[in-house]
Write a protein that holds these residues in place. Structure first.
Motif, PDB file in Angstrom:
ATOM      1  N   TYR A 122       0.804  -1.220   0.000  1.00 32.20           N
ATOM      2  CA  TYR A 122       0.000   0.000   0.000  1.00 32.20           C
ATOM      3  C   TYR A 122       0.844   1.280   0.000  1.00 32.20           C
ATOM      4  O   TYR A 122       0.308   2.378  -0.161  1.00 32.20           O
ATOM      5  N   ASN A 123       2.166   1.152   0.153  1.00 28.06           N
ATOM      6  CA  ASN A 123       3.099   2.270  -0.043  1.00 28.06           C
ATOM      7  C   ASN A 123       2.664   3.559   0.655  1.00 28.06           C
ATOM      8  O   ASN A 123       2.757   4.643   0.079  1.00 28.06           O
ATOM      9  N   GLY A 124       2.220   3.447   1.900  1.00 24.58           N
ATOM     10  CA  GLY A 124       1.738   4.648   2.590  1.00 24.58           C
ATOM     11  C   GLY A 124       2.820   5.428   3.313  1.00 24.58           C
ATOM     12  O   GLY A 124       2.690   6.625   3.516  1.00 24.58           O
ATOM     13  N   SER A 125       3.881   4.777   3.733  1.00 22.77           N
ATOM     14  CA  SER A 125       4.961   5.417   4.528  1.00 22.77           C
ATOM     15  C   SER A 125       4.385   6.193   5.705  1.00 22.77           C
ATOM     16  O   SER A 125       4.876   7.264   6.025  1.00 22.77           O
ATOM     17  N   SER A 126       3.327   5.709   6.311  1.00 26.68           N
ATOM     18  CA  SER A 126       2.605   6.533   7.272  1.00 26.68           C
ATOM     19  C   SER A 126       2.611   6.008   8.697  1.00 26.68           C
ATOM     20  O   SER A 126       2.406   6.784   9.631  1.00 26.68           O
ATOM     21  N   ILE A 127       2.810   4.712   8.885  1.00 21.71           N
ATOM     22  CA  ILE A 127       2.589   4.122  10.204  1.00 21.71           C
ATOM     23  C   ILE A 127       3.532   4.721  11.258  1.00 21.71           C
ATOM     24  O   ILE A 127       3.093   5.083  12.347  1.00 21.71           O
TER      25      ILE A 127
ATOM     26  N   ALA B 101       7.617  12.516   6.255  1.00 23.22           N
ATOM     27  CA  ALA B 101       7.906  12.669   7.680  1.00 23.22           C
ATOM     28  C   ALA B 101       6.782  13.404   8.402  1.00 23.22           C
ATOM     29  O   ALA B 101       6.457  13.087   9.543  1.00 23.22           O
ATOM     30  N   VAL B 102       6.183  14.385   7.732  1.00 28.01           N
ATOM     31  CA  VAL B 102       5.265  15.292   8.426  1.00 28.01           C
ATOM     32  C   VAL B 102       3.781  14.918   8.247  1.00 28.01           C
ATOM     33  O   VAL B 102       3.016  14.928   9.213  1.00 28.01           O
ATOM     34  N   ALA B 103       3.376  14.602   7.010  1.00 30.45           N
ATOM     35  CA  ALA B 103       1.940  14.421   6.728  1.00 30.45           C
ATOM     36  C   ALA B 103       1.264  13.369   7.630  1.00 30.45           C
ATOM     37  O   ALA B 103       0.164  13.613   8.123  1.00 30.45           O
ATOM     38  N   PRO B 104       1.911  12.199   7.893  1.00 28.48           N
ATOM     39  CA  PRO B 104       1.232  11.215   8.744  1.00 28.48           C
ATOM     40  C   PRO B 104       0.986  11.728  10.170  1.00 28.48           C
ATOM     41  O   PRO B 104      -0.076  11.479  10.746  1.00 28.48           O
TER      42      PRO B 104
END
Lengths: 247, 321
Positions: A122-127, B101-104
């Motif tokens: 899902y390539n979110g780089s968010s967790i 780096a910032v948005a999440p």
């Protein structure tokens, strides 16, 4: 020292990508599943190295997934780590997943949370960033080197247009990428040992997802390569300039 | 209600990927019938008013040297304060390393659904739905955001910069700035090179070039085309080229207009990092190289014979003696 490593299950890099149910579901039939490479090669292996240099270190693995994730988490335990926690839920929403991990992290009081830089599905780089915000901890993204001196971490990381070195006090959240560690292959002792390591299954904390996947789409197939004779490379330059208009 | 675009900068200049985000934000704002605004964080040197040409009506500056180094935690707090004060309903980032780096973090703080890796303007008529890349460039997902505030991180090189006439109003925003918990002890920025993720043309070499001494074939062509240089994983692993040039599954993922692959076989892991390129050219002596299946144009031939001729032809095209 207590480290929490986030593990995700992804289709193998070479898996055929297709969708079912009117393009709303990933076609998982016959797909080989692996540990997300960034979680495995960089986050988990670096944590294992830290335990090797300080055997009092405790490594816990956490994953959010259903029972079919168990073989993946067992494989991760075969590489290293002391026990695993699986949050019994199926979600593609980063906020839901991060909330579950943050809940586990709060309960376990970890000094370090490691994630891979992104999942290859899902390539979110968010967790990592989301977990850090939920825990109100510093977040160092895209780490390429990580060293520990007492409770001070020295981290080299990639930033837009270069690299920088950070010094941060634990606890913190780090997303890991190439450079952190080298890929390892589990040995027989690890594989046998993983069978008896605790794998705790917990039910998810109720959290409302922020996003949902409405549908999937495959890119249009390439028209096929147009070959230019090797004795006339000038023709390639002409085509790129006049027809494709890219140079 | 407004669309707020985060403008990432390098050496006092707004990054190209952020200008794409600005153009995207302006187009989205027009669709929603609200103004598009921008924000810069840290010291800025250039003339921000000129950013009006990308459709931004107002630029908020949080102009403080304490914000010159990226700390996601500190940035998130000031951006959340600005977004809340201005009533921003959609925030747009470039999905570059700063955005990642910032948005999440900001997504959590603002309780705003995030789509990272967007490639097109959202569908806004019914449910707010954004098309994004998934499966490392092998597919797209249409992701619906159900929260009142929304954040979109736009993949670099997926939306064209639109420039018109216009001047933006520049206003300073006095945010509460926390002391950073991250001490930056050294910074090593690559100066004067085209950043790989922003480059419109990328010339890349693989093991077929046989050794670092032959890299002139890559760098000469790149220089002529104003392109960035890249390499395959084996080349970085054996230290023929620096690691930051490695594109592929474990390296950097790029989506230039033109990807020029020289002596690269095109393993699936490599393709995962470059398959979003709009045009792919492959030069390889092995007709069975898997890369030809993913290429638009190709030459089956010896790179040491083919490349000098290509370089000469490009020189002629560019009027370089």
């Amino acid at each position: 020292m207590k480290i929490l490593v986030c593990i995700s299950k992804t289709p193998d890099t070479t898996a055929k990508i297709a969708f079912t149910d009117n393009n709303t579901k990933f076609a998982s039939d016959g797909v080989q599943w692996i540990i997300n490479p960034y979680d495995e090669w960089y986050a988990l292996v670096r944590a294992i190295e830290l335990k090797e240099s300080d055997p009092t270190t405790v490594i816990h693995l956490v994953t959010v997934g259903q029972a079919d994730t168990d073989p993946i988490i067992r494989k991760a335990l075969a590489l290293g780590g002391d026990e695993a926690i699986r949050v019994n839920a199926d979600s593609h929403d980063s906020f839901f997943i991060a909330s579950q991990i943050a809940e586990i992290a709060k309960q376990g009081n970890y000094d370090l949370v490691f994630t891979g830089k992104e999942t290859i599905d899902y390539n979110g780089s968010s967790i990592g960033g989301m977990v850090a915000e939920l825990l109100d901890l510093p977040y160092v993204s895209l780490a390429i080197k990580f060293a520990l001196d007492g409770t001070t971490a020295t981290i080299e990381r990639e930033i837009e247009g270069g690299e920088e070195t950070n010094k941060v006090q634990l606890p913190l959240v780090v997303s890991c990428q190439k450079g952190m560690a080298e890929q390892r292959i589990p040995n027989m002792k690890g594989i046998m040992g993983a069978r008896s390591k605790p794998l705790k299954v917990v039910e998810p904390t109720p959290v409302e997802a922020y996003t949902s996947i409405a549908s999937f789409e495959l890119p249009p197939a390439k028209a096929g390569v147009r070959l230019i004779p090797a004795d006339n490379p000038e023709e390639l330059v002409r085509i790129l300039h006049e027809e494709a208009r890219v140079i | 209600m407004s669309v707020l675009v985060f403008l990432d900068q390098a050496d006092g200049q707004i990054r190209k990927s952020s200008l794409e985000a600005a153009s995207y934000g302006a187009a989205l704002a027009e669709k929603l019938g609200v103004p598009a605004e921008g924000v810069t964080v840290g010291t800025v040197a250039n003339d921000l008013g000129s950013l009006g040409q990308y459709g931004l009506k107002k630029i908020h500056t949080i102009n403080n040297p304490a914000l010159d180094n990226l700390d996601a935690q500190v940035y998130t707090k000031v951006l959340a304060e600005l977004a809340t004060t201005t009533g921003a309903t959609v925030l747009v980032f470039s999905n570059n390393l700063t955005g990642k780096a910032v948005a999440p973090r900001l997504s959590v703080r603002l309780k705003a659904g995030l789509v990272a890796g967007a490639v097109a303007l959202p569908e806004t008529s019914a449910v707010f739905t954004v098309k994004k890349n998934v499966f490392s460039g092998k597919a797209f997902a249409h992701v619906s955001i159900t929260t009142p505030i929304k954040i979109i991180s736009l993949n670099p090189n997926s939306f064209s910069i639109v420039s018109k006439e216009g001047v933006a109003e520049v206003v300073d925003f006095a945010a509460t700035i926390d002391q950073s918990k991250v001490e930056v002890t050294s910074v090593n920025k690559v100066v004067g090179e085209v950043p790989l993720t922003e480059a419109e043309i990328v010339v890349s070499g693989g093991r077929g070039l046989k050794g670092p001494e032959n890299w002139g074939l890559v760098t000469d062509l790149a220089k002529l085309l104003g392109a960035a240089t890249a390499c395959s994983r084996p080349v970085a692993d054996i230290n023929w080229r620096p690691h930051h040039e490695h594109v592929g599954q474990t390296g950097i993922a790029i989506a230039p207009n033109l990807y020029f692959a020289i002596g690269i076989s095109g393993a699936i892991q490599h393709l995962a990092g470059v398959n979003r390129s709009k045009t792919i050219v492959v030069i390889n002596k092995d007709p069975e190289a898997p890369f030809f299946k993913a290429a638009d144009y190709g030459i089956v031939g010896d790179v040491f014979e083919v490349m000098p001729k290509i370089i000469t032809a490009v020189k002629k095209l560019k009027g370089v003696a």
